[in-house]
Design a protein around this motif. Sequence first.
Motif, PDB file in Angstrom:
ATOM      1  N   PHE A 248      32.782  26.657  48.133  1.00 24.04           N
ATOM      2  CA  PHE A 248      33.630  26.709  49.395  1.00 24.04           C
ATOM      3  C   PHE A 248      33.693  25.077  49.614  1.00 24.04           C
ATOM      4  O   PHE A 248      32.683  24.621  50.241  1.00 24.04           O
ATOM      5  N   THR A 249      34.818  24.635  49.782  1.00 21.04           N
ATOM      6  CA  THR A 249      34.953  22.951  50.026  1.00 21.04           C
ATOM      7  C   THR A 249      35.454  23.040  51.411  1.00 21.04           C
ATOM      8  O   THR A 249      35.977  23.975  52.190  1.00 21.04           O
ATOM      9  N   HIS A 250      35.374  21.895  52.081  1.00 22.87           N
ATOM     10  CA  HIS A 250      35.811  21.342  53.370  1.00 22.87           C
ATOM     11  C   HIS A 250      34.991  22.264  54.285  1.00 22.87           C
ATOM     12  O   HIS A 250      35.585  22.925  55.326  1.00 22.87           O
ATOM     13  N   THR A 251      33.462  22.522  54.157  1.00 21.37           N
ATOM     14  CA  THR A 251      32.656  23.345  54.777  1.00 21.37           C
ATOM     15  C   THR A 251      32.683  23.043  56.515  1.00 21.37           C
ATOM     16  O   THR A 251      32.434  24.009  57.273  1.00 21.37           O
ATOM     17  N   PHE A 252      32.752  21.750  56.725  1.00 21.06           N
ATOM     18  CA  PHE A 252      32.859  21.313  58.100  1.00 21.06           C
ATOM     19  C   PHE A 252      34.226  21.007  58.664  1.00 21.06           C
ATOM     20  O   PHE A 252      34.115  20.422  59.773  1.00 21.06           O
ATOM     21  N   SER A 253      35.093  21.516  58.239  1.00 21.41           N
ATOM     22  CA  SER A 253      36.705  21.559  58.861  1.00 21.41           C
ATOM     23  C   SER A 253      36.626  22.122  60.090  1.00 21.41           C
ATOM     24  O   SER A 253      36.159  23.276  60.265  1.00 21.41           O
ATOM     25  N   TYR A 254      37.481  21.754  60.926  1.00 19.80           N
ATOM     26  CA  TYR A 254      37.767  22.310  62.280  1.00 19.80           C
ATOM     27  C   TYR A 254      39.190  22.600  62.516  1.00 19.80           C
ATOM     28  O   TYR A 254      39.844  21.405  62.703  1.00 19.80           O
ATOM     29  N   GLY A 255      39.585  23.604  62.179  1.00 16.98           N
ATOM     30  CA  GLY A 255      41.126  24.043  62.605  1.00 16.98           C
ATOM     31  C   GLY A 255      41.252  25.286  62.724  1.00 16.98           C
ATOM     32  O   GLY A 255      41.638  26.156  61.854  1.00 16.98           O
ATOM     33  N   PRO A 256      40.885  25.845  63.807  1.00 19.77           N
ATOM     34  CA  PRO A 256      40.685  27.386  64.010  1.00 19.77           C
ATOM     35  C   PRO A 256      41.879  28.057  63.921  1.00 19.77           C
ATOM     36  O   PRO A 256      41.939  29.381  63.613  1.00 19.77           O
ATOM     37  N   ASN A 257      43.275  27.596  64.071  1.00 24.06           N
ATOM     38  CA  ASN A 257      44.118  28.257  64.096  1.00 24.06           C
ATOM     39  C   ASN A 257      44.688  28.566  62.549  1.00 24.06           C
ATOM     40  O   ASN A 257      45.539  29.149  62.488  1.00 24.06           O
ATOM     41  N   ASN A 258      44.177  27.630  61.458  1.00 23.95           N
ATOM     42  CA  ASN A 258      44.371  27.766  60.178  1.00 23.95           C
ATOM     43  C   ASN A 258      43.310  28.220  59.289  1.00 23.95           C
ATOM     44  O   ASN A 258      43.616  28.626  58.293  1.00 23.95           O
ATOM     45  N   THR A 261      36.236  28.822  60.895  1.00 20.24           N
ATOM     46  CA  THR A 261      35.116  27.941  60.844  1.00 20.24           C
ATOM     47  C   THR A 261      33.836  28.565  60.495  1.00 20.24           C
ATOM     48  O   THR A 261      33.646  29.576  60.905  1.00 20.24           O
ATOM     49  N   ILE A 262      32.821  27.625  60.055  1.00 16.75           N
ATOM     50  CA  ILE A 262      31.523  28.144  60.036  1.00 16.75           C
ATOM     51  C   ILE A 262      30.466  28.285  61.199  1.00 16.75           C
ATOM     52  O   ILE A 262      29.658  28.951  61.607  1.00 16.75           O
ATOM     53  N   VAL A 263      31.093  27.339  62.353  1.00 19.13           N
ATOM     54  CA  VAL A 263      30.460  27.344  63.502  1.00 19.13           C
ATOM     55  C   VAL A 263      31.378  28.009  64.595  1.00 19.13           C
ATOM     56  O   VAL A 263      32.617  27.456  64.452  1.00 19.13           O
ATOM     57  N   ASP A 264      30.982  28.743  65.624  1.00 16.30           N
ATOM     58  CA  ASP A 264      32.045  29.258  66.490  1.00 16.30           C
ATOM     59  C   ASP A 264      32.102  28.423  67.747  1.00 16.30           C
ATOM     60  O   ASP A 264      31.823  27.326  67.680  1.00 16.30           O
ATOM     61  N   GLU A 265      33.136  28.941  68.440  1.00 14.30           N
ATOM     62  CA  GLU A 265      33.361  27.872  69.626  1.00 14.30           C
ATOM     63  C   GLU A 265      32.165  27.741  70.671  1.00 14.30           C
ATOM     64  O   GLU A 265      32.394  26.744  71.701  1.00 14.30           O
ATOM     65  N   ASP A 266      31.297  28.504  70.614  1.00 16.96           N
ATOM     66  CA  ASP A 266      29.971  28.453  71.462  1.00 16.96           C
ATOM     67  C   ASP A 266      29.161  27.574  70.659  1.00 16.96           C
ATOM     68  O   ASP A 266      27.683  27.339  70.977  1.00 16.96           O
ATOM     69  N   LEU A 267      29.150  26.906  69.367  1.00 20.35           N
ATOM     70  CA  LEU A 267      28.714  26.084  68.606  1.00 20.35           C
ATOM     71  C   LEU A 267      27.617  26.732  67.969  1.00 20.35           C
ATOM     72  O   LEU A 267      26.394  26.392  67.776  1.00 20.35           O
ATOM     73  N   LYS A 268      27.688  28.021  67.585  1.00 16.76           N
ATOM     74  CA  LYS A 268      26.700  28.660  66.971  1.00 16.76           C
ATOM     75  C   LYS A 268      27.017  29.101  65.403  1.00 16.76           C
ATOM     76  O   LYS A 268      28.290  29.337  65.066  1.00 16.76           O
ATOM     77  N   LEU A 269      26.133  28.801  64.502  1.00 18.68           N
ATOM     78  CA  LEU A 269      26.383  29.181  63.138  1.00 18.68           C
ATOM     79  C   LEU A 269      26.591  30.533  63.095  1.00 18.68           C
ATOM     80  O   LEU A 269      25.853  31.251  63.610  1.00 18.68           O
ATOM     81  N   LYS A 270      27.755  30.915  62.431  1.00 19.52           N
ATOM     82  CA  LYS A 270      28.172  32.051  62.168  1.00 19.52           C
ATOM     83  C   LYS A 270      26.932  33.084  61.291  1.00 19.52           C
ATOM     84  O   LYS A 270      26.534  32.318  60.338  1.00 19.52           O
ATOM     85  N   SER A 293      34.400  17.595  60.995  1.00 20.62           N
ATOM     86  CA  SER A 293      34.278  17.405  62.262  1.00 20.62           C
ATOM     87  C   SER A 293      32.889  17.171  62.520  1.00 20.62           C
ATOM     88  O   SER A 293      32.197  18.126  62.089  1.00 20.62           O
ATOM     89  N   PHE A 294      32.439  16.690  63.784  1.00 23.88           N
ATOM     90  CA  PHE A 294      31.329  16.702  64.154  1.00 23.88           C
ATOM     91  C   PHE A 294      30.725  17.704  64.837  1.00 23.88           C
ATOM     92  O   PHE A 294      29.835  18.206  64.869  1.00 23.88           O
ATOM     93  N   ARG A 295      31.858  18.468  65.641  1.00 21.13           N
ATOM     94  CA  ARG A 295      31.341  19.759  66.229  1.00 21.13           C
ATOM     95  C   ARG A 295      31.391  20.754  65.177  1.00 21.13           C
ATOM     96  O   ARG A 295      30.672  21.880  65.912  1.00 21.13           O
TER      97      ARG A 295
END
Length: 427
Positions: A248-258, A261-270, A293-295
């Motif tokens: 799985f590539t682009h592991t730390f990408s942030y683009g929740p509309n597309n 993400t692996i981390v949710d909006e509350d910054l919790k790892l799924k 993305s750092f977030r």
Amino acid sequence: MSVLHLTKLLCLQLLLICTALLSTLTAQAQEIDLLLKGGRVLDPKNEINGIMDIAISGKTILKVEKDIPSSSAKKTIDLSGFIVTPGLLDMHVHVFHGADTEAYIANGLTSLPPDGFTFRSGVTTVVDAGSSGWKNFREFKKQTIDRSQTRILALLNIVGTGMYGRFEEQNVMDMNPSMTAHMITRLFPEILVGIKSAHYWGDFTQVDLAVEAGTLANVPVMVDFGEHQPPNSIESLFMEHLRPGDIFTHTFSYGPNNRETIVDEDLKLKPFILPAQQKGIRFDVGHGGGAFSFRQAIPAIQQGFLPDVISSDLHKDSMNGGFKDMANLLSKFMNMGLSLEDVILRATWNPAQVIHREDLGNLDPGSEADIAVFSLREGSFGFQDIRRTKIDGDKKLEAELTIRAGRIVWDLNGLSVPYWETELGKR
């Protein structure tokens, strides 16, 4: 036999022994063409982390030992105070560079000529991540792979025309698992190390066809799972569609509309991310110009999740943005909490295992002499992501010297050359 005759005989035997010993020492001295002396050697595969010397003969590593005499080598480079590692293996780049102005990445201007961007950051091997498909791989090989000093391996795109353009990448009729697998197993097994699925706007069809091809060819599949609206489930991707060993590539990408993400909006790892990694899904950074993305990265790392591979996604639109180069990227992860050993592992031996090329990413005696030398600078530095945010850091790797197949191909500060005044003595 007289005492004089016996003495002469003993002297002759001693002379023969000394001559043989001298010949042996001379041969050994000539055997080492280049000696890298006194650096801190980090070789994760062989669990080496300490002051060692590396002897190179021709294109190969002869030995890695302590205190190899400088007198035994034709040329010695003092690397005291530097870090010496296997040449970096960047598992995600786009280097199918060409002049087709209608193309995106396949034979297009977005891809880069590799030699201009690899050696200066300690990279000796790259894996092109699906720029070409089975229909245009031969062109990629002829004009880029065969003409480059950098070792280029490749993932073959499941789309026959590769990454020619976004619309072409949606053509299910051009996704042929059989032809893709045949190109790998029958024609270019030494170069093609996997399959790529990317940029698909639909459901799991492209992924499933890529996995079918991967099963036929017995190679891993790398998936770029963005550009779905609404996003497809990555839990389903990991647990139902991909196999252990797939990527799985682009592991730390942030683009929740597309993409999910692996981390949710509350910054919790799924909760399914660590089980997916334990299942054998390999998580690749693939920084790029829009996929880090750092977030995502910082909360994930703080909660115990580390990527398996650190890679660049090198292309025209990433090199001058937050990415910079591989040395900068490794430094970025060090300043997010990974150790030097952690980042070197994820840019050498880990990717070599993921693509099943265990001949790479290590300093085994007998292996090709691909070696990187870094300085570790301390100070005040800044590191960016693709969202134009940053973190501060106090350490940064800088590539000082790169050796590819025994040949020095990058020397930032002249470690390998004498001062100019030495030329004056040649008159």
